[in-house]
Write a protein that holds these residues in place. Structure first.
Motif, PDB file in Angstrom:
ATOM      1  N   LYS A 153       0.972  10.700  -9.457  1.00 39.33           N
ATOM      2  CA  LYS A 153       0.107   9.957  -8.894  1.00 39.33           C
ATOM      3  C   LYS A 153      -0.571   7.932  -9.331  1.00 39.33           C
ATOM      4  CE  LYS A 153      -2.805  13.426  -6.036  1.00 39.33           C
ATOM      5  NZ  LYS A 153      -3.942  13.619  -5.845  1.00 39.33           N
ATOM      6  N   ARG A 154      -0.429   7.882  -8.211  1.00 36.55           N
ATOM      7  CA  ARG A 154      -0.084   5.736  -9.044  1.00 36.55           C
ATOM      8  C   ARG A 154      -1.803   5.619  -9.295  1.00 36.55           C
ATOM      9  NH1 ARG A 154       2.480   1.815  -4.971  1.00 36.55           N
ATOM     10  NH2 ARG A 154       4.907   2.678  -4.316  1.00 36.55           N
ATOM     11  N   VAL A 155      -1.789   4.630 -10.186  1.00 31.97           N
ATOM     12  CA  VAL A 155      -2.963   4.406 -11.450  1.00 31.97           C
ATOM     13  C   VAL A 155      -3.508   3.749  -9.986  1.00 31.97           C
ATOM     14  CG1 VAL A 155      -3.902   3.514 -12.811  1.00 31.97           C
ATOM     15  CG2 VAL A 155      -1.933   5.299 -13.359  1.00 31.97           C
ATOM     16  N   LYS A 156      -4.768   2.847  -9.875  1.00 35.87           N
ATOM     17  CA  LYS A 156      -5.162   2.031  -9.488  1.00 35.87           C
ATOM     18  C   LYS A 156      -6.489   1.864 -10.080  1.00 35.87           C
ATOM     19  CE  LYS A 156      -3.766   3.225  -5.069  1.00 35.87           C
ATOM     20  NZ  LYS A 156      -3.495   2.917  -4.028  1.00 35.87           N
ATOM     21  N   GLU A 157      -7.014   0.077 -10.060  1.00 32.47           N
ATOM     22  CA  GLU A 157      -8.065  -0.844 -10.653  1.00 32.47           C
ATOM     23  C   GLU A 157      -8.310  -1.318  -9.484  1.00 32.47           C
ATOM     24  OE1 GLU A 157      -6.453  -3.511 -13.390  1.00 32.47           O
ATOM     25  OE2 GLU A 157      -5.918  -2.281 -15.077  1.00 32.47           O
ATOM     26  N   VAL A 158      -9.822  -1.329 -10.289  1.00 33.91           N
ATOM     27  CA  VAL A 158     -10.598  -1.877  -9.581  1.00 33.91           C
ATOM     28  C   VAL A 158     -10.565  -3.566  -9.531  1.00 33.91           C
ATOM     29  CG1 VAL A 158     -12.459  -2.902  -8.070  1.00 33.91           C
ATOM     30  CG2 VAL A 158     -12.366  -0.233  -8.080  1.00 33.91           C
ATOM     31  N   LYS A 159     -10.360  -4.794  -8.166  1.00 29.68           N
ATOM     32  CA  LYS A 159     -10.111  -6.102  -9.030  1.00 29.68           C
ATOM     33  C   LYS A 159     -10.252  -7.308  -7.523  1.00 29.68           C
ATOM     34  CE  LYS A 159      -6.205  -6.406 -11.938  1.00 29.68           C
ATOM     35  NZ  LYS A 159      -4.942  -7.138 -12.263  1.00 29.68           N
ATOM     36  N   ASP A 160     -11.591  -8.113  -8.135  1.00 32.99           N
ATOM     37  CA  ASP A 160     -11.971  -8.579  -6.552  1.00 32.99           C
ATOM     38  C   ASP A 160     -12.913  -7.861  -5.876  1.00 32.99           C
ATOM     39  OD1 ASP A 160     -11.925 -10.570  -8.226  1.00 32.99           O
ATOM     40  OD2 ASP A 160      -9.829 -11.240  -7.352  1.00 32.99           O
ATOM     41  N   GLY A 161     -13.114  -6.419  -6.175  1.00 37.72           N
ATOM     42  CA  GLY A 161     -13.696  -5.475  -5.234  1.00 37.72           C
ATOM     43  C   GLY A 161     -12.835  -4.277  -4.443  1.00 37.72           C
ATOM     44  N   LYS A 162     -11.975  -4.363  -4.635  1.00 44.80           N
ATOM     45  CA  LYS A 162     -10.494  -4.248  -4.052  1.00 44.80           C
ATOM     46  C   LYS A 162      -9.788  -3.492  -5.007  1.00 44.80           C
ATOM     47  CE  LYS A 162      -9.764  -7.492  -0.318  1.00 44.80           C
ATOM     48  NZ  LYS A 162      -8.670  -8.495  -0.161  1.00 44.80           N
ATOM     49  N   LYS A 163      -9.424  -1.905  -4.545  1.00 46.15           N
ATOM     50  CA  LYS A 163      -8.062  -1.114  -5.191  1.00 46.15           C
ATOM     51  C   LYS A 163      -6.909  -1.314  -5.312  1.00 46.15           C
ATOM     52  CE  LYS A 163     -10.637   3.496  -5.173  1.00 46.15           C
ATOM     53  NZ  LYS A 163     -10.694   5.170  -5.177  1.00 46.15           N
ATOM     54  N   VAL A 164      -7.196  -1.476  -6.452  1.00 42.11           N
ATOM     55  CA  VAL A 164      -5.164  -2.405  -6.658  1.00 42.11           C
ATOM     56  C   VAL A 164      -3.900  -1.930  -7.120  1.00 42.11           C
ATOM     57  CG1 VAL A 164      -3.318  -4.429  -7.277  1.00 42.11           C
ATOM     58  CG2 VAL A 164      -5.649  -4.310  -6.182  1.00 42.11           C
ATOM     59  N   THR A 165      -2.775  -1.744  -7.027  1.00 39.89           N
ATOM     60  CA  THR A 165      -1.784  -0.288  -8.006  1.00 39.89           C
ATOM     61  C   THR A 165      -1.817  -0.788  -8.952  1.00 39.89           C
ATOM     62  OG1 THR A 165      -1.236   0.672  -5.769  1.00 39.89           O
ATOM     63  CG2 THR A 165      -0.001   0.679  -7.723  1.00 39.89           C
ATOM     64  N   VAL A 166      -1.786  -0.700 -10.370  1.00 38.53           N
ATOM     65  CA  VAL A 166      -1.234  -1.080 -11.950  1.00 38.53           C
ATOM     66  C   VAL A 166       0.549  -1.285 -11.962  1.00 38.53           C
ATOM     67  CG1 VAL A 166      -0.986  -0.924 -14.006  1.00 38.53           C
ATOM     68  CG2 VAL A 166      -3.916  -0.746 -12.340  1.00 38.53           C
TER      69      VAL A 166
END
Length: 178
Positions: free
Chosen positions: A76-89
């Motif tokens: 599964k894709r790894v996601k990070e939280v940036k500025d309160g949103k989940k973003v794919t790395v």
């Protein structure tokens, strides 16, 4: 006198029949059909093989940078939280690709006009959709068939008569790649 056999079909039916038979011939290597159909199939198939032989080395290898999503152990894709949103790395990866010259690209498009999509089914899963894969016939032409016939000047197919068919006494033949 026309330059082709009509095969007792309308233009669209004839085109569909010949496309299917040429695709089957180049995928399997040999097919069984009537003599008149085989002679028409030979015209188309030999032209396609000649085109593939002419353009087989007409490309250059290019290294490009591509963004690829980072994946975890489960795929599964790894996601990070940036500025309160989940973003794919994403990771940047260097890939080597074949860049076709314009003449090879044109040949590829001409072949794609003839070939029907081919789906390969593994012998263990007959009748099931699972684990089927699509075969790229144009890539097969350039990578497998063209190098095989590179030293040959035409005459890529052979027609072998096997006798009249029982139902209508039409002369049956086997057309195969040499």
């Amino acid at each position: 006198m026309s330059g082709y056999r009509k095969l007792s079909r309308t233009a669209s039916q004839r085109k569909a029949l010949l496309r299917g038979q040429v695709t089957a011939l180049l995928y399997h290597g040999r097919i069984r059909t009537t003599e008149s159909k085989a002679k028409e199939i030979r015209r188309i198939a030999e032209g396609l093989i000649a085109m593939a032989v002419r353009e087989k080395d007409n490309y250059e290898n290019v290294t490009v940078t591509a963004k690829v999503a980072r994946k975890d152990a489960e795929g599964k894709r790894v996601k990070e939280v940036k500025d309160g949103k989940k973003v794919t790395v994403y990771d940047e990866v260097q890939k080597e690709i074949k860049k076709d010259s314009p003449s090879r690209l044109h040949a590829r498009h001409q072949m794609m006009k003839v070939f029907y999509p081919v789906t390969e089914v593994p012998a263990s899963n007959k009748g099931k959709k699972k684990n089927t894969k699509s075969v790229d016939m144009v890539a097969k032409m350039f990578d497998e068939i063209a190098p095989k016939y590179a030293s040959r000047n035409g005459g890529y197919t052979r027609i072998i008569k096997i006798g009249p068919r029982k139902g209508d006494a039409a002369m049956e033949v086997i057309i195969e790649l040499v």
